[in-house]
Scaffold this motif. Sequence first.
Motif, PDB file in Angstrom:
ATOM      1  N   SER A   1       0.886  -1.170   0.123  1.00  0.00           N
ATOM      2  CA  SER A   1      -0.108  -0.094   0.001  1.00  0.00           C
ATOM      3  C   SER A   1       0.955   1.028  -0.068  1.00  0.00           C
ATOM      4  CB  SER A   1      -1.060   0.160   1.212  1.00  0.00           C
ATOM      5  OG  SER A   1      -1.320   1.126   1.215  1.00  0.00           O
TER       6      SER A   1
ATOM      7  N   SER B   1      -0.413   3.964   1.417  1.00  0.00           N
ATOM      8  CA  SER B   1      -1.205   4.621   2.498  1.00  0.00           C
ATOM      9  C   SER B   1      -0.465   4.995   3.606  1.00  0.00           C
ATOM     10  CB  SER B   1      -2.533   3.706   2.858  1.00  0.00           C
ATOM     11  OG  SER B   1      -2.173   2.591   3.308  1.00  0.00           O
TER      12      SER B   1
ATOM     13  N   THR C   1      -6.213   8.564   4.619  1.00  0.00           N
ATOM     14  CA  THR C   1      -6.806   7.725   3.385  1.00  0.00           C
ATOM     15  C   THR C   1      -8.493   7.731   3.383  1.00  0.00           C
ATOM     16  OG1 THR C   1      -6.912   5.632   4.587  1.00  0.00           O
ATOM     17  CG2 THR C   1      -5.030   6.203   3.217  1.00  0.00           C
TER      18      THR C   1
ATOM     19  N   GLU D   1       1.281   2.070  12.220  1.00  0.00           N
ATOM     20  CA  GLU D   1       0.383   0.958  11.569  1.00  0.00           C
ATOM     21  C   GLU D   1       0.646  -0.517  12.264  1.00  0.00           C
ATOM     22  OE1 GLU D   1       1.067   1.074   7.297  1.00  0.00           O
ATOM     23  OE2 GLU D   1      -1.238   1.507   7.111  1.00  0.00           O
TER      24      GLU D   1
ATOM     25  N   SER E   1      -3.251  -3.327  10.201  1.00  0.00           N
ATOM     26  CA  SER E   1      -3.447  -2.191   9.354  1.00  0.00           C
ATOM     27  C   SER E   1      -2.635  -2.320   7.986  1.00  0.00           C
ATOM     28  CB  SER E   1      -3.253  -0.890   9.988  1.00  0.00           C
ATOM     29  OG  SER E   1      -4.152  -0.766  11.098  1.00  0.00           O
TER      30      SER E   1
ATOM     31  N   ASN F   1      -4.478  -2.849   4.414  1.00  0.00           N
ATOM     32  CA  ASN F   1      -4.402  -1.635   3.384  1.00  0.00           C
ATOM     33  C   ASN F   1      -3.696  -2.286   2.091  1.00  0.00           C
ATOM     34  OD1 ASN F   1      -5.143   0.388   5.034  1.00  0.00           O
ATOM     35  ND2 ASN F   1      -3.497   1.020   5.981  1.00  0.00           N
TER      36      ASN F   1
END
Length: 523
Positions: free
Chosen positions: A118, A120, A130, A503, A507, A511
């Motif tokens: 990701s 993100s 996001t 994260e 996560s 993601n």
Amino acid sequence: MARSFANTKLVVSALINGVSVTINISRGLVISGISSRWRWGVGVGIVAFHQVSTVPKNNNIGKVNNQSRGNITSINSTGRHSSDLIYKKDDDEHDEDEFVFAVKVVEEQLQVQRSWRSSSSNSKGVPMPTSCDGRGIFVYDLPSKFNNDLMDEYECKDIVPWMNFCEYFTNEAMGQPIPKLGKGWYGTHQYSLEPIFHARVLKHPCRVYNENEAKLFYVPYYGGLDILRWHFKNATDNVKDMLSLELLKWLDVQNPWVKNSGKDHVFILGKISWDFRRKIESSWGTRFLELDQMQNPLKLLIERQPWHINDIGIPHPTHFHPHSDNDIIEWQLKIIRSNRKSLISFAGAARPGASDSIRSLLIKQCTSRADDGKCRFLDCKSGGCNQPESVIELFMESEFCLQPPGDSPTRKSVFDSLISGCIPVLFDPFTAYYQYPWHLPEDHRRYSVYIPKEEVRDMKVDMVERLMKVSSREREDMRRYIVYELMPGLVYGEPNSELDKFEDAFSVSINHLLDRVTNLDSS
């Protein structure tokens, strides 16, 4: 690094992602074109290549037509990030080329999986803002027999004969708190990933209740707990396969499953891939991941099958489940300041019945240096590892933690050592380097020390002397990278966690999954 045919053996050496792997394979290997696939099966120290009954349509990997078995016979440390292969040419040059291709697929697939990561989060893993627009997650409301019933008070008492699993399923499968270790620490079982992940998905801000608004479809089937309950019982293959086959029948009438043939679906499985890839001549496990319908979906497991592109390794659940950023920061400060009294520690047990295991040799080397405090051994066979705090405290007081393969290449203990700030010493590249492309960096020298297991087996290396040569500056650099860069992304926050600066492992996984299925449309 040479590769040649002997009378009855195929000897292959390949430099993959920084380590040289040599494999002996029985003669008679027949390889078809590159449009089909390899399959890999593992026992203790065993690599098995054998025929695959179902071939995914979306993969281009080599296939073995005749069953063959082999042992990894030597792994020598070399430079990193190279895929060069050097071998001796002979009359079977074409077969050699196909075999070399199959070996290279390990690294190539890891590169593909890394490309799915990701965008993100920034380079330090800190989440970036996001939107959930076009990134909805639909959670199937499965009949409870596929998940929660496997943890009820009747089933949990009988999952395995020698322990009561019920206590591990309390607190949304995190287990009982461990006050001695601090806030966020629980007696989590290593096979609790499925309910832990499920609880987090249910509360994800991108969850949608209309399947037409979804991009990712999560199937909350507790396949690991399903097969675990049959591992040590005299159950037939039909009984072991029953629930997973019922699940696929249920999915076959769901519109999203049919629409994209499962390509935008994900399964989280809390046991190793091999437990779901039963071979014809074996009675161990199920055939769930060998079924045609299961080739397209993404499968996140604690140990992946290295030649299956849609098998993605994610961290074993540890005992630490932080609620907030402060929980992580407080733990980081605690372990970075920890007084590391011992150079080396090993928490584990010997494998006397496994000829390929190096554990007994490591234990012998470790205990021989116990008097001078260089190495401490915690014998798990005698129950020394039953209390999580005993293991974590040992690792917090150690510079290096030995992590040889156990019943399979990976070990939960690798993650226990990392979250304790203890540098893992690995002996097999399949323990971590070929497993976790989303959670561990490609440059394994940043967080681990690699000693080829063949050097240990042939007594060519004194493990203690080797590790004493790692300077204090190198150890400090590795530890700071582990603690501040890696650790937050290796733990699963508790179900109601509120993490803004970090994260966690969940996560990171979710993601990357969302980015992967979103990119399916564009491709």
